[in-house]
Design an enzyme around this catalytic site. Structure first.
Site, short mmCIF file in Angstrom:
data_model
loop_
_atom_site.label_atom_id
_atom_site.label_comp_id
_atom_site.label_asym_id
_atom_site.label_seq_id
_atom_site.Cartn_x
_atom_site.Cartn_y
_atom_site.Cartn_z
N LYS A 278 -33.73 58.84 -0.04
CA LYS A 278 -33.82 57.37 -0.01
C LYS A 278 -32.53 56.78 -0.57
O LYS A 278 -32.16 57.05 -1.71
CB LYS A 278 -35.03 56.89 -0.81
CG LYS A 278 -35.10 55.37 -1.01
CD LYS A 278 -36.35 54.93 -1.78
CE LYS A 278 -36.30 53.43 -2.11
NZ LYS A 278 -37.48 53.00 -2.91
N ASP A 283 -32.42 47.46 -4.84
CA ASP A 283 -33.76 47.03 -4.42
C ASP A 283 -34.17 45.79 -5.20
O ASP A 283 -34.68 45.88 -6.31
CB ASP A 283 -34.77 48.16 -4.63
CG ASP A 283 -36.17 47.77 -4.19
OD1 ASP A 283 -36.31 46.73 -3.52
OD2 ASP A 283 -37.12 48.53 -4.50
N LYS A 290 -38.74 41.10 -6.93
CA LYS A 290 -39.16 41.71 -8.19
C LYS A 290 -38.96 40.72 -9.34
O LYS A 290 -38.10 39.85 -9.26
CB LYS A 290 -38.31 42.96 -8.47
CG LYS A 290 -38.60 44.14 -7.58
CD LYS A 290 -37.74 45.34 -7.97
CE LYS A 290 -38.03 46.54 -7.08
NZ LYS A 290 -39.38 47.10 -7.27
N ASP A 301 -31.97 52.94 -7.09
CA ASP A 301 -32.91 53.20 -5.99
C ASP A 301 -32.28 54.02 -4.87
O ASP A 301 -32.91 54.27 -3.84
CB ASP A 301 -33.46 51.86 -5.46
CG ASP A 301 -34.89 51.98 -4.97
OD1 ASP A 301 -35.57 52.95 -5.33
OD2 ASP A 301 -35.32 51.09 -4.20
N ASP A 360 -41.33 44.79 -0.83
CA ASP A 360 -40.85 45.67 -1.90
C ASP A 360 -41.26 47.12 -1.67
O ASP A 360 -40.78 48.02 -2.35
CB ASP A 360 -41.37 45.16 -3.25
CG ASP A 360 -40.57 45.71 -4.42
OD1 ASP A 360 -39.50 46.32 -4.18
OD2 ASP A 360 -41.02 45.52 -5.56
N GLU A 362 -40.23 49.13 0.47
CA GLU A 362 -39.21 49.31 1.50
C GLU A 362 -38.77 50.76 1.67
O GLU A 362 -38.28 51.13 2.74
CB GLU A 362 -37.99 48.43 1.19
CG GLU A 362 -36.94 49.04 0.24
CD GLU A 362 -37.47 49.32 -1.15
OE1 GLU A 362 -38.51 48.73 -1.53
OE2 GLU A 362 -36.88 50.15 -1.88
N ARG A 364 -40.42 53.57 1.94
CA ARG A 364 -41.15 54.26 3.01
C ARG A 364 -40.70 53.77 4.38
O ARG A 364 -40.76 54.50 5.36
CB ARG A 364 -42.66 54.08 2.79
CG ARG A 364 -43.12 52.66 2.80
CD ARG A 364 -44.48 52.46 2.14
NE ARG A 364 -44.41 52.40 0.68
CZ ARG A 364 -45.44 52.23 -0.11
NH1 ARG A 364 -46.66 52.14 0.38
NH2 ARG A 364 -45.28 52.18 -1.42
N1 BES Z 1 -37.88 51.39 -5.79
C1 BES Z 1 -39.20 50.94 -6.05
C2 BES Z 1 -39.99 51.91 -6.92
C3 BES Z 1 -39.60 51.95 -8.37
C4 BES Z 1 -39.92 50.90 -9.20
C5 BES Z 1 -38.98 53.05 -8.88
C6 BES Z 1 -39.57 50.96 -10.53
C7 BES Z 1 -38.66 53.12 -10.20
C8 BES Z 1 -38.94 52.06 -11.04
C9 BES Z 1 -39.96 50.76 -4.74
O1 BES Z 1 -39.20 50.35 -3.67
C10 BES Z 1 -40.99 49.73 -4.99
O2 BES Z 1 -40.62 48.62 -5.24
N2 BES Z 1 -42.26 50.11 -4.92
C11 BES Z 1 -43.31 49.21 -5.16
C12 BES Z 1 -44.39 49.49 -4.15
C13 BES Z 1 -45.48 48.44 -4.13
C14 BES Z 1 -44.95 47.13 -3.61
C15 BES Z 1 -46.60 48.96 -3.24
C16 BES Z 1 -43.81 49.47 -6.57
O3 BES Z 1 -43.83 50.61 -7.01
O4 BES Z 1 -44.15 48.50 -7.25
ZN ZN Z 2 -37.22 50.80 -3.72
MN MN Z 3 -39.04 48.22 -3.61
#
Ligand code: BES
Ligand code: ZN
Ligand code: MN
Length: 507
Positions: A278, A283, A290, A301, A360, A362, A364
């Site tokens: 990835k 992000d 966020k 990210d 968010d 994204e 996947r």
């Molecule tokens: N890059 C983030 C995941 C992440 C967040 C990794 C904080 C490390 C620390 C990912 O893209 C994301 O934002 N995931 C969301 C998914 C949700 C919207 C279903 C998450 O984990 O909140």
């Molecule tokens: Zn992300």
């Molecule tokens: Mn995200």
């Protein structure tokens, strides 16, 4: 830093030049309540009982992790002796060894020592061999010496004294230990690359920068590299990947790196292992933006991509006899007037329609098209690596990487590799039952599955695009970087991936 191996069967009373050879320190292990053995015993005799006197005086008890630097030693070639407590001999396992090694390196690095002789890898570590111990010691040292100074206007690169380390090992272990040096250095170099890329700010480490990094890696290590731009990505119909990239002014890049260490793939032979990383260089969350706290850390990210770069470098430097392909979809996730919105339905490369309920989620969305792309290589296995879900940190904290796979054999290999590399991973479920959470009223699938088991539903989403080959997913959200005072990329899971590939290559 120069590392080398020199055989010496201390237990047979041999010293193979170590008594006369000049060095600034010889590092010796001392067990609690135990008569001196091995190198410590030979050195004790040569120094006319110096070490046993120090131990008898109580200045070195042998307690695990303690150290005593004895200066101005005479009678041997080394001018100092560093005694390192190793605890009780019958409890000397890899964990105690690791603590002892780190304690030893801290003292060595804190002194004006240019050349060190290191004998701890010869001690009897439970369930571990001397070559494993040599590699672990190199990785521990390189971990302690890593510094990210690229962005400082006046980098404080205070010259390091330590230049050369000689590891003594039993003659029976010499050959394996030499391979371990090569592996240790290659893995450390790979981790440094991964850490540098992660630590670089997102205005420098853009998708374009990653594309350039791939080309440079290709030139340096003879990899075949392709970097596809917007038009070529469009021609591949990667509608899901492109939907994420849309809101950013930075153009997306799709990077493919080929390492060919075995013959060309044909008729089920030499099928490659594909690593998919990835590469979200920042992000923000997109329209589902966020909260501001620690948002800077979303520069990390792209650490999945970074680990693919680092592993490709390590594999090339080790010269492993197998074929490995690195695939990296990279873009920014930004809010904008033309950004993808909650409710939008997009079409992935394989024709699947996806309802974007949260922009968010994204990772996947960019990985699914890369997983479809990977099919063309008829891979022996595909492993994707992603800072995919905050939920993975809630589940596992910062120690274990989350491992997901329907393939028990592949999962087993990765878990074994994670243990051997001391880069722990923990398997989480991927049962079909969780797929229901991804139901969409309007498209084939939704891109989020609600709060329960957020890491599992993210993996379930990916699994829909990875059904044509053995596949595993590593969620490194909790392990790719550290926050707080020691904020910085860790270089994980380069050790795990490298070990997995070493094992696959039978090296
Ligand atoms: N890059 C983030 C995941 C992440 C967040 C990794 C904080 C490390 C620390 C990912 O893209 C994301 O934002 N995931 C969301 C998914 C949700 C919207 C279903 C998450 O984990 O909140
Ligand atoms: Zn992300
Ligand atoms: Mn995200």
């Amino acid at each position: 830093m120069d590392f080398s191996i020199k055989a010496c069967d201390w237990s047979k009373g041999e010293a193979n030049g170590f008594l006369t050879g000049k060095s600034d320190v010889i590092v010796l292990g001392i067990f609690e309540a135990q008569t001196l053995t091995g190198a410590a015993r030979v050195m004790d005799v040569a120094t006319k009982g110096l070490i046993s006197r120090v131990v008898k005086a109580g200045d070195m008890s042998g307690r695990a992790g303690t150290t005593l630097l004895v200066p101005e030693v005479t009678g041997i070639g080394a001018s100092r002796v560093l005694l390192v407590g190793c605890g009780k001999q019958d409890a000397f396992n890899q964990k105690v060894y690791g603590e002892a090694v780190r304690a030893a390196w801290r003292v060595v690095l804190g002194s004006k020592i240019g050349q060190a002789t290191f004998t701890l890898a010869q001690l009897p570590i439970q369930e571990r061999t001397a070559d494993w111990a040599v590699r672990a010691a190199i990785l521990a040292l390189r971990e302690l010496t890593y510094k990210f100074t690229q962005m400082k206007s006046k980098p404080d690169n205070g010259a390091r004294s330590l230049k050369k380390v000689v590891f003594s090992v039993d003659s029976a272990d010499e050959k394996a230990a030499k391979v371990a040096v090569k592996q240790g250095v290659a893995i450390a170099n790979g981790m440094d690359l991964t850490r540098d890329l992660g630590n670089l700010p997102p205005n420098v480490c853009t998708p374009t920068y990653l594309g350039q990094t791939a080309k440079k890696l290709g030139r340096d290590w003879k990899l075949k590299v392709e970097v596809l731009g917007q038009k070529q990505i469009e021609a591949l119909n990667m509608g899901s990947f492109l939907s994420v990239a849309k809101g950013s002014v930075e153009p997306p890049q799709f990077i493919v790196m080929h390492y060919q260490g075995a013959g060309a793939a044909a008729k089920g032979k030499n099928a490659p292992i594909v690593l998919v990383g990835k590469g979200i260089t920042f992000d923000s969350g997109g329209i589902s933006i966020k909260p501001g706290e620690a948002m800077d850390e979303m520069k990390y990210d792209m650490c999945g991509a970074g680990s693919v770069f680092g592993t490709m470098r390590a594999v090339a430097e080790m010269g492993l006899k197998l074929n490995v392909i690195g695939v990296i979809p990279t873009c920014e996730n930004m809010p904008a007037g033309n950004a993808v919105k909650p409710g939008d339905i997009i079409t992935a490369m394989n024709g699947t329609t996806i309802e974007v309920l949260n922009t968010d989620a994204e990772g996947r969305l960019i990985l699914c098209d890369a997983l479809t792309y990977a099919e063309r290589f008829k891979p022996a296995a595909v492993v994707d690596i992603a800072t995919l879900t905050g939920a993975c940190i809630i589940a596992l904290g910062h120690h274990n990487t989350g491992l997901f796979s329907k393939d028990d054999a592949l999962a087993g290999e990765l878990l074994d590799a994670s243990r051997d590399a001391v880069d722990p991973a923990w398997r989480l479920p991927l049962d079909e039952e969780y797929q229901d959470q991804l139901k969409s009223n309007f498209a084939d699938v939704a891109n989020i599955g609600g709060r329960p088991a957020g890491s599992v539903t993210a993996a379930c989403f990916l699994s829909r695009f990875a059904s044509n080959y053995p596949w595993a997913h590593l969620d490194i959200a909790g392990t790719a970087w550290k926050s707080g005072a020691t904020k910085g990329a860790t270089g994980r899971p380069v050790p795990l991936l490298s070990q997995f590939l070493i094992d696959r290559a039978g090296a």
